[in-house]
Write an enzyme that holds these catalytic residues in place. Structure first.
Site, PDB file in Angstrom:
ATOM      1  N   GLN A 113       0.827  -1.208   0.000  1.00 14.77           N
ATOM      2  CA  GLN A 113       0.000   0.000   0.000  1.00 14.77           C
ATOM      3  C   GLN A 113       0.860   1.257   0.000  1.00 14.77           C
ATOM      4  O   GLN A 113       0.448   2.291  -0.544  1.00 14.77           O
ATOM      5  CB  GLN A 113      -0.922  -0.006   1.224  1.00 14.77           C
ATOM      6  CG  GLN A 113      -2.129   0.889   1.103  1.00 14.77           C
ATOM      7  CD  GLN A 113      -3.232   0.297   0.231  1.00 14.77           C
ATOM      8  OE1 GLN A 113      -3.517  -0.881   0.311  1.00 14.77           O
ATOM      9  NE2 GLN A 113      -3.858   1.115  -0.584  1.00 14.77           N
ATOM     10  N   LYS A 116       1.693   1.706  -3.654  1.00 18.98           N
ATOM     11  CA  LYS A 116       0.456   1.961  -4.402  1.00 18.98           C
ATOM     12  C   LYS A 116      -0.043   3.384  -4.160  1.00 18.98           C
ATOM     13  O   LYS A 116      -0.405   4.099  -5.109  1.00 18.98           O
ATOM     14  CB  LYS A 116      -0.609   0.952  -3.981  1.00 18.98           C
ATOM     15  CG  LYS A 116      -1.927   1.071  -4.720  1.00 18.98           C
ATOM     16  CD  LYS A 116      -2.999   0.187  -4.111  1.00 18.98           C
ATOM     17  CE  LYS A 116      -2.585  -1.260  -4.031  1.00 18.98           C
ATOM     18  NZ  LYS A 116      -3.656  -2.133  -3.511  1.00 18.98           N
ATOM     19  N   LYS A 128      -2.805  -0.985   6.604  1.00 16.61           N
ATOM     20  CA  LYS A 128      -3.754  -2.053   6.295  1.00 16.61           C
ATOM     21  C   LYS A 128      -4.192  -2.690   7.598  1.00 16.61           C
ATOM     22  O   LYS A 128      -3.541  -2.524   8.640  1.00 16.61           O
ATOM     23  CB  LYS A 128      -3.116  -3.113   5.391  1.00 16.61           C
ATOM     24  CG  LYS A 128      -4.107  -3.853   4.517  1.00 16.61           C
ATOM     25  CD  LYS A 128      -4.591  -3.014   3.349  1.00 16.61           C
ATOM     26  CE  LYS A 128      -5.546  -3.805   2.458  1.00 16.61           C
ATOM     27  NZ  LYS A 128      -5.930  -3.069   1.255  1.00 16.61           N
ATOM     28  N   ASP A 168     -12.059  -3.796   2.256  1.00 12.14           N
ATOM     29  CA  ASP A 168     -11.267  -4.738   1.470  1.00 12.14           C
ATOM     30  C   ASP A 168     -12.134  -5.999   1.363  1.00 12.14           C
ATOM     31  O   ASP A 168     -13.367  -5.914   1.433  1.00 12.14           O
ATOM     32  CB  ASP A 168      -9.911  -5.005   2.134  1.00 12.14           C
ATOM     33  CG  ASP A 168      -8.908  -5.707   1.213  1.00 12.14           C
ATOM     34  OD1 ASP A 168      -8.242  -5.008   0.441  1.00 12.14           O
ATOM     35  OD2 ASP A 168      -8.802  -6.948   1.262  1.00 12.14           O
ATOM     36  N   SER A 380     -10.769   6.590  -2.676  1.00 13.94           N
ATOM     37  CA  SER A 380     -10.801   6.797  -1.232  1.00 13.94           C
ATOM     38  C   SER A 380     -10.125   8.112  -0.871  1.00 13.94           C
ATOM     39  O   SER A 380     -10.601   8.864  -0.012  1.00 13.94           O
ATOM     40  CB  SER A 380     -10.104   5.634  -0.515  1.00 13.94           C
ATOM     41  OG  SER A 380     -10.954   4.518  -0.401  1.00 13.94           O
TER      42      SER A 380
END
Length: 448
Positions: A113, A116, A128, A168, A380
């Site tokens: 993440q 990303k 996460k 998720d 998001s």
């Protein structure tokens, strides 16, 4: 004094410290495989121990989640939140409720993440979390009680300027609503602390569609730049049947392709006429049933037990949208043998290292998950902006921003790859582009 093989030294350290965390080690190896020429060009990264700090989370919270089922029995699950790196913004990343969730899984997801989120160009760090709780087969009341217990602990560690979770696997609008309600109840605070909310209380248009749509925008841009092709008249294989798969199928159809597969953990459907999303919606989103029912409802479609066989279905493009390591070396070779020439990942790390090696040794156009599935976190981030401004954006405006972000990820990845002599390598370019942005911010902020 660090030697030239700085990446190898840090990998050995990670393997020594976390030998049992296979998913996390796989993610670190995958990204570090691209970084040696970068750290050679930038000695300041080694001098500031950037890699050592990058692989060690800022913090990892692990907690007990007790809750009461409908029979009055107390159940206990484990909850996790890893806050990996906040060099470019508050921690951002989803929550996963699934029996396979472990410390290793949340660490691999959080680590990816970081890269990303940097690729989106938005100010978001990497995090996460989740739980080994399985909401399948549970009543709404049981899911609510679990979410309330989970948030009772999680709320101590998150906030709109600190850490903003999202959904998720198995965490959709229902779960986000219960989590948000409990946060608001405890903190007496109405803020954009969670994304993926319903539109009625601060959600963003395009958020449900974002990862699937973004995957197709990324794939379409890569096809156009690297192959001078489009989705038009292509046959597409998609795995999964959650939000990512559903909206990837929808957008691929809109772009002129025919998607002929959909799957869940029990097996997969082949529909030569193109997947009927109205049927999928009824089965998976309304009744939460098994995908096998599709074959009973749609003539000429067939159901196949087990999920691995989906990669033997002839296609032009494969979009894996289910879960990590769903494509191994044999599956990768099967895809190529059956005509596939494009693989772009809608799931997190769906290809094993052997599969990636097969893709890169072939003529496959390969788009890695840390780039291709960034659409969800991108919207998001846009939801966070709308919450801060107390202003909603239209579907068209938000969708265009998503399209621009995904096309930008392809462009930045190709620019980075070309800069290091790996022209056309989307995986190398994505890892380098994301890493450099985070690494430069870490160096600028000192040892912290």
């Amino acid at each position: 004094m660090r030697t030239a093989r700085y990446t190898d030294q840090v990998l050995e350290q990670v393997e020594r410290r976390d030998p049992d965390q296979s998913e996390f080690l796989q993610a670190v190896h995958e990204i570090f495989a691209c970084l040696e020429p970068v750290v050679e060009r930038h000695p300041e990264y080694a001098a500031n121990a950037v890699l050592e700090r990058l692989v060690e989370p800022d913090r990892l919270v692990k907690f007990r989640v007790p809750w009461v089922d409908d029979d009055g029995m107390v159940q206990v699950n484990r909850g996790y939140r890893v806050q990996f790196n906040a060099a470019i913004g508050p921690y951002k990343g989803g929550l996963r409720f699934h029996p396979t969730v472990t410390e290793s899984v949340v660490k691999f997801l959080g680590f990816e993440q970081v890269i990303k989120n940097a690729l989106t160009g938005l100010p978001m760090g990497g995090g996460k979390g989740g739980s080994d709780f399985d909401p399948r087969g549970r009543s709404d009341a049981e899911v609510m009680r679990f979410c309330q217990s989970f948030m009772t602990e999680l709320q101590r560690h998150i906030g709109q300027f600190t850490d903003v979770p999202a959904g998720d696997i198995n965490v959709g609008a229902r779960e986000i609503g219960y989590l948000f309600g409990q946060y608001k109840r405890i903190r007496n605070e109405y803020s954009g602390v969670l994304t993926g909310k319903n539109l009625e209380f601060g959600g963003s248009l395009v958020r449900p569609e974002a990862t699937g749509y973004g995957l197709c925008y990324y794939t379409a841009k890569a096809l156009r730049v690297l192959r001078n092709e489009t989705f038009e008249n292509k046959t597409v294989v998609v795995s999964g049947s959650g939000n990512v798969a559903f909206y990837a199928i929808e957008k691929a159809h809109m772009l002129g392709a025919t998607v002929i597969t959909v799957s869940d953990s029990s097996g997969y459907i082949v529909d030569p006429h193109g997947i009927d999303l109205d049927v999928v919606r009824d089965i998976k989103m309304t009744r939460r049933a098994r995908m096998s029912e599709y074959a009973d409802a749609v003539p000429d479609s067939t159901y196949h037990e087990g999920s691995a066989g989906i990669w033997t279905v002839p296609c032009d493009i494969a979009l894996p949208c289910a879960t990590q390591n769903e494509i191994d070396g044999d599956a990768a070779r099967s895809l190529i043998e059956h005509g596939c020439r494009v693989v772009c990942e809608g799931a997190n790390m769906p290809s094993t290292p052997e599969a990636i090696a097969v893709f890169q040794a072939s003529d496959i156009l390969y788009g890695p998950g840390q780039a291709a599935n960034a659409g969800g976190v991108a919207v998001s981030g846009l939801e966070m902006s709308q919450n801060s401004m107390r202003l909603p954006w239209s579907f068209e405006d938000t969708d265009q921003r998503l399209r621009d972000i995904m096309q930008g990820i392809v462009a930045h990845s190709l620019d980075a790859a070309k800069d290091y002599g790996r022209e056309g390598d989307l995986m190398f370019g994505a890892n380098v582009a994301g890493f450099v942005k985070v690494a430069d911010a870490m160096v600028a902020q000192g040892v912290c």
